[in-house]
Design a protein around this motif. Structure first.
Motif, PDB file in Angstrom:
ATOM      1  N   ASP A  24      63.623   9.403  32.750  1.00 43.98           N
ATOM      2  CA  ASP A  24      62.008   9.475  32.502  1.00 43.98           C
ATOM      3  C   ASP A  24      61.560  10.876  33.045  1.00 43.98           C
ATOM      4  O   ASP A  24      62.026  11.401  34.348  1.00 43.98           O
ATOM      5  CB  ASP A  24      61.446   8.624  33.107  1.00 43.98           C
ATOM      6  CG  ASP A  24      61.935   7.155  32.474  1.00 43.98           C
ATOM      7  OD1 ASP A  24      62.292   7.363  31.331  1.00 43.98           O
ATOM      8  OD2 ASP A  24      61.425   6.222  33.144  1.00 43.98           O
ATOM      9  N   LEU A  26      58.124  13.042  34.159  1.00 46.72           N
ATOM     10  CA  LEU A  26      56.627  13.070  34.303  1.00 46.72           C
ATOM     11  C   LEU A  26      56.015  14.123  34.698  1.00 46.72           C
ATOM     12  O   LEU A  26      56.678  14.956  35.806  1.00 46.72           O
ATOM     13  CB  LEU A  26      56.361  11.737  35.295  1.00 46.72           C
ATOM     14  CG  LEU A  26      55.036  11.168  35.590  1.00 46.72           C
ATOM     15  CD1 LEU A  26      54.409  10.639  34.380  1.00 46.72           C
ATOM     16  CD2 LEU A  26      54.970  10.111  36.642  1.00 46.72           C
ATOM     17  N   TRP A  27      54.812  14.659  34.365  1.00 43.78           N
ATOM     18  CA  TRP A  27      53.963  15.682  34.704  1.00 43.78           C
ATOM     19  C   TRP A  27      52.762  15.326  35.358  1.00 43.78           C
ATOM     20  O   TRP A  27      52.153  14.717  34.553  1.00 43.78           O
ATOM     21  CB  TRP A  27      53.853  16.567  33.428  1.00 43.78           C
ATOM     22  CG  TRP A  27      55.154  17.289  32.839  1.00 43.78           C
ATOM     23  CD1 TRP A  27      56.038  17.204  31.878  1.00 43.78           C
ATOM     24  CD2 TRP A  27      55.783  18.583  33.608  1.00 43.78           C
ATOM     25  NE1 TRP A  27      56.804  18.048  31.971  1.00 43.78           N
ATOM     26  CE2 TRP A  27      56.820  19.054  32.912  1.00 43.78           C
ATOM     27  CE3 TRP A  27      55.084  19.620  34.597  1.00 43.78           C
ATOM     28  CZ2 TRP A  27      57.550  20.128  33.055  1.00 43.78           C
ATOM     29  CZ3 TRP A  27      55.712  20.532  34.749  1.00 43.78           C
ATOM     30  CH2 TRP A  27      56.955  21.129  34.175  1.00 43.78           C
ATOM     31  N   LYS A  28      52.382  15.764  36.347  1.00 46.42           N
ATOM     32  CA  LYS A  28      51.126  15.647  36.845  1.00 46.42           C
ATOM     33  C   LYS A  28      50.451  16.805  37.335  1.00 46.42           C
ATOM     34  O   LYS A  28      51.001  17.857  37.499  1.00 46.42           O
ATOM     35  CB  LYS A  28      51.492  14.835  38.075  1.00 46.42           C
ATOM     36  CG  LYS A  28      52.071  13.374  38.002  1.00 46.42           C
ATOM     37  CD  LYS A  28      52.321  12.795  39.382  1.00 46.42           C
ATOM     38  CE  LYS A  28      53.060  11.378  39.331  1.00 46.42           C
ATOM     39  NZ  LYS A  28      53.283  10.950  40.635  1.00 46.42           N
ATOM     40  N   GLN A  35      48.210  11.983  35.607  1.00 47.28           N
ATOM     41  CA  GLN A  35      49.636  12.159  34.885  1.00 47.28           C
ATOM     42  C   GLN A  35      48.901  12.851  33.774  1.00 47.28           C
ATOM     43  O   GLN A  35      48.068  12.555  32.943  1.00 47.28           O
ATOM     44  CB  GLN A  35      50.147  10.618  34.577  1.00 47.28           C
ATOM     45  CG  GLN A  35      50.589   9.979  35.508  1.00 47.28           C
ATOM     46  CD  GLN A  35      51.297   8.597  35.213  1.00 47.28           C
ATOM     47  OE1 GLN A  35      51.462   8.396  33.869  1.00 47.28           O
ATOM     48  NE2 GLN A  35      51.730   7.841  36.060  1.00 47.28           N
ATOM     49  N   LYS A  38      54.557  12.728  29.473  1.00 46.68           N
ATOM     50  CA  LYS A  38      55.310  11.660  30.179  1.00 46.68           C
ATOM     51  C   LYS A  38      56.665  11.661  28.763  1.00 46.68           C
ATOM     52  O   LYS A  38      56.288  11.670  27.707  1.00 46.68           O
ATOM     53  CB  LYS A  38      55.092  10.098  30.148  1.00 46.68           C
ATOM     54  CG  LYS A  38      55.956   9.249  30.732  1.00 46.68           C
ATOM     55  CD  LYS A  38      54.893   8.109  31.085  1.00 46.68           C
ATOM     56  CE  LYS A  38      54.397   7.194  30.068  1.00 46.68           C
ATOM     57  NZ  LYS A  38      53.606   5.843  30.790  1.00 46.68           N
ATOM     58  N   LYS A  40      60.202   9.620  27.803  1.00 43.76           N
ATOM     59  CA  LYS A  40      61.201   8.473  28.180  1.00 43.76           C
ATOM     60  C   LYS A  40      61.909   8.520  26.977  1.00 43.76           C
ATOM     61  O   LYS A  40      61.818   8.184  25.982  1.00 43.76           O
ATOM     62  CB  LYS A  40      60.403   7.181  28.180  1.00 43.76           C
ATOM     63  CG  LYS A  40      59.650   6.703  29.551  1.00 43.76           C
ATOM     64  CD  LYS A  40      59.194   5.344  29.283  1.00 43.76           C
ATOM     65  CE  LYS A  40      58.137   5.089  30.476  1.00 43.76           C
ATOM     66  NZ  LYS A  40      59.001   4.935  31.822  1.00 43.76           N
ATOM     67  N   THR A  48      51.482  13.011  25.776  1.00 42.91           N
ATOM     68  CA  THR A  48      50.735  13.975  26.420  1.00 42.91           C
ATOM     69  C   THR A  48      49.378  13.101  26.406  1.00 42.91           C
ATOM     70  O   THR A  48      49.100  12.413  25.594  1.00 42.91           O
ATOM     71  CB  THR A  48      50.319  15.225  26.029  1.00 42.91           C
ATOM     72  OG1 THR A  48      49.804  14.963  24.553  1.00 42.91           O
ATOM     73  CG2 THR A  48      51.689  16.099  25.775  1.00 42.91           C
ATOM     74  N   TYR A  49      48.606  13.251  27.953  1.00 41.45           N
ATOM     75  CA  TYR A  49      47.557  12.617  28.005  1.00 41.45           C
ATOM     76  C   TYR A  49      46.162  13.302  27.572  1.00 41.45           C
ATOM     77  O   TYR A  49      46.396  14.529  28.023  1.00 41.45           O
ATOM     78  CB  TYR A  49      47.418  11.868  29.336  1.00 41.45           C
ATOM     79  CG  TYR A  49      48.499  10.950  29.540  1.00 41.45           C
ATOM     80  CD1 TYR A  49      48.128   9.516  29.519  1.00 41.45           C
ATOM     81  CD2 TYR A  49      49.882  11.419  30.007  1.00 41.45           C
ATOM     82  CE1 TYR A  49      48.967   8.886  29.675  1.00 41.45           C
ATOM     83  CE2 TYR A  49      50.744  10.573  30.196  1.00 41.45           C
ATOM     84  CZ  TYR A  49      50.409   8.982  29.980  1.00 41.45           C
ATOM     85  OH  TYR A  49      51.381   7.980  30.210  1.00 41.45           O
ATOM     86  N   GLU A  85      58.376  15.488  37.898  1.00 32.82           N
ATOM     87  CA  GLU A  85      59.350  14.349  38.588  1.00 32.82           C
ATOM     88  C   GLU A  85      60.211  13.888  37.405  1.00 32.82           C
ATOM     89  O   GLU A  85      59.913  13.641  36.094  1.00 32.82           O
ATOM     90  CB  GLU A  85      58.377  13.124  38.956  1.00 32.82           C
ATOM     91  CG  GLU A  85      57.983  13.411  40.163  1.00 32.82           C
ATOM     92  CD  GLU A  85      56.777  12.188  40.608  1.00 32.82           C
ATOM     93  OE1 GLU A  85      56.220  12.206  41.465  1.00 32.82           O
ATOM     94  OE2 GLU A  85      57.509  10.912  40.048  1.00 32.82           O
ATOM     95  N   SER A  93      62.187  16.602  41.790  1.00 29.94           N
ATOM     96  CA  SER A  93      60.972  17.137  41.448  1.00 29.94           C
ATOM     97  C   SER A  93      60.627  18.519  41.730  1.00 29.94           C
ATOM     98  O   SER A  93      61.724  19.333  42.317  1.00 29.94           O
ATOM     99  CB  SER A  93      59.896  16.350  42.342  1.00 29.94           C
ATOM    100  OG  SER A  93      60.149  16.579  43.757  1.00 29.94           O
TER     101      SER A  93
END
Ligand SMILES: *[C@@H]1O[C@H](CO)[C@@H](O)[C@H](O)[C@H]1NC(C)=O
Ligand SMILES: *[C@@H]1O[C@H](CO)[C@@H](O)[C@H](O)[C@H]1NC(C)=O
Ligand SMILES: *[C@@H]1O[C@H](CO)[C@@H](O)[C@H](O)[C@H]1NC(C)=O
Ligand SMILES: *[C@@H]1O[C@H](CO)[C@@H](O)[C@H](O)[C@H]1NC(C)=O
Ligand SMILES: *[C@@H]1O[C@H](CO)[C@@H](O)[C@H](O)[C@H]1NC(C)=O
Length: 227
Positions: A24, A26-28, A35, A38, A40, A48-49, A85, A93
């Motif tokens: 997985d 994850l970008w923060k 976040q 993401k 998966k 994308t958020y 991550e 990371s």
């Protein structure tokens, strides 16, 4: 560290050739570690958020092979720390510190005619042409005059967005090449001085030109207000 010019795109690379099935990604972003993207791979979820304040809206893409994050049309709002991550069998990371610099305007060279008109016709300063190089709305930059490749003078400004100007005196017969350079840590813009075009002797012609330009702009102003 990554430095980018406003309006450009940047790819924050995972340095993984291909994300494995079970991993997985994850970008923060920022101190709040919100976040922003993401992936998966197993479940084929690539998202994308549009984070709470919307600053990343329509600006993020994920590379579905490598998990790298692509930020398009970046602005100063997107400067900061990005955290990657990758979790699966192992956890890894990586952090990226992104700095965004403004796109630089080309500096403008003009003659300082106020100085010109104040000098008396017989003085030695009559041999000199008084110029000024200027830029508006800049921050984190240095403005410099060069004679050939050697630096003559410079002025720097840190964070504030302001206007800068830097004077130069040259002789009318000067055959050297002069340039005015605006630069920040990642780019620069140059304006070359054309002495024959900008430096007229302080005589009637200069005064006449000024009058002509003045009356022209009055005409334009009048026209504008009628409309
Ligand atoms: C880039 O972002 C700026 C500021 O949000 C916006 O005004 C501009 O239209 C965007 N340009 C493109 C090509 O999306
Ligand atoms: C990120 O880079 C900028 C400019 O180089 C620096 O001022 C800042 O302290 C860095 N931030 C972090 C968290 O490393
Ligand atoms: C123009 O010349 C005058 C007289 O030397 C000087 O006071 C003024 O600061 C100059 N203007 C600029 C923009 O450098
Ligand atoms: C004329 O310009 C030269 C070269 O820039 C300078 O050394 C000199 O002091 C100037 N003379 C006057 C009278 O301003
Ligand atoms: C301006 O940038 C170019 C590369 O983009 C570089 O070769 C050159 O040395 C820079 N000039 C100055 C005066 O910083």
């Amino acid at each position: 560290s990554v430095s980018v010019t406003e309006g450009d795109s940047v790819t924050l690379k995972t340095n993984v050739t291909e994300i494995r099935e079970g991993d997985d990604v994850l970008w923060k972003f920022g101190a709040g570690k919100s976040q922003i993207a993401k992936m998966k791979k197993k479940k084929q979820i690539f998202s994308t958020y549009n984070d709470t304040d919307g600053r990343f809206r329509d600006r993020l893409r994920l590379d579905d092979q490598t998990g790298s994050l692509i930020i398009t049309n970046i602005t100063t709002q997107h400067a900061g720390v990005y955290q990657l991550e990758i979790s699966g069998e192992k956890l890894s990371s990586k952090t990226f510190n992104v700095s965004v610099y403004a796109r630089l305007p080309v500096p403008v060279i003009s003659s300082n005619s106020s100085h010109c008109s104040s000098s008396s016709s017989s003085s030695s300063s009559q041999q000199n042409c008084s110029l000024v190089c200027s830029v508006v709305n800049v921050g984190h930059v240095t403005l410099s005059w060069y004679k050939g490749n050697s630096l003559l003078s410079s002025i720097s400004v840190s964070d504030l967005s302001i206007s800068l100007s830097l004077p130069l005196e040259v002789e009318y017969q000067d055959k050297n090449s002069y340039s005015c350079v605006l630069n920040n840590p990642i780019s620069n813009q140059t304006q070359h001085l054309d002495i024959s075009k900008l430096c007229h002797t302080c005589s009637g012609t200069a005064a006449l030109r000024l009058t002509l330009i003045r009356s022209l702009s009055y005409t334009v102003l009048l026209f504008d207000s009628v409309c």
